[in-house]
Scaffold this active site. Sequence first.
Site: not given
Ligand code: SG5
Ligand code: ZN
Length: 258
Positions: A64, A95, A97, A107, A120, A202-203
Amino acid sequence: RRGHFGYTRPDDWLADFPICSGPRQSPINIELQDVKMMESKRPPLGRYGYDTRPKKMTITNNGHSVQLSGVWPARDTPTVYGGPLTGLYELAQVHFHWGADNDAGSEHTVANHSFPLEMHMVHWKKAYQNISEAIKHDDGIAVLGYLLSLDKNANMGIERMRTDFSKILKPRQSTDIDPFPLSLFDLDLLKEGYVTYLGSLTTPPCSESVIWLISVRIKDVTIDELESFRKLQLDNHDDHNYRPTQPLNDRPIYYLYD
Ligand code: SG5
Ligand code: ZN
């Protein structure tokens, strides 16, 4: 398969995660005329650990996004506090986007303008013991968001990460990288001011647990850096990983600076 989702039809997320159509979803479009000054006196936003080099640093393609995480010496895990936050929020991961071309990728949008990249930095409230507990609370997560615009100046943090992107081109690949302090991303949230509102992940699971802090200073990203992100293969062969903006629903958006 639970946890499986794509960016081609984000409306499909609702079937497994009904809160994805809840009242405080993210991202949003930020209209500058909607932004209010936060009136109440608050302690300034503070942070520590951002200048400390972690003992270990890892990048992961989770299908993702690309995630950066680290292991810091005891008591030096990057932490934010103050401003709109009550208590300490510890960094979990960073991470990004992005989009298939330069017209989209962020986003959050500003006056309906999209940026090609958004970073983020996800933090969780230490009072809740761990991140999976924190996402169950309406103040459990604080995400620092940075919008990046195409320009000539390379971002030193992104440069360090992308050196090893060739090892994580495919989903579920992960590699340790040469550790660097997060200050290499050139973070200036504290000095320049930020916009804050109450939103969600946002996911999926779209938990309505996030205090968003979005830097008003737009940072630079180079075309080479953007192309490195676009070479990373995502699940479903998605060519982007940004969620469309969601209804604001009368939520206030505040501008804060120290
Ligand atoms: C990404 O965004 C992150 C999620 C994160 C969501 O999908 O994944 C990655 O960057 C790769 C692992 O992070 C994880 O799945 C690991 C914890 O979800 C979270 O951070 C859950 C607390 C959504 O994050 S966001 O709202 O800042 N975009
Ligand atoms: Zn994010």
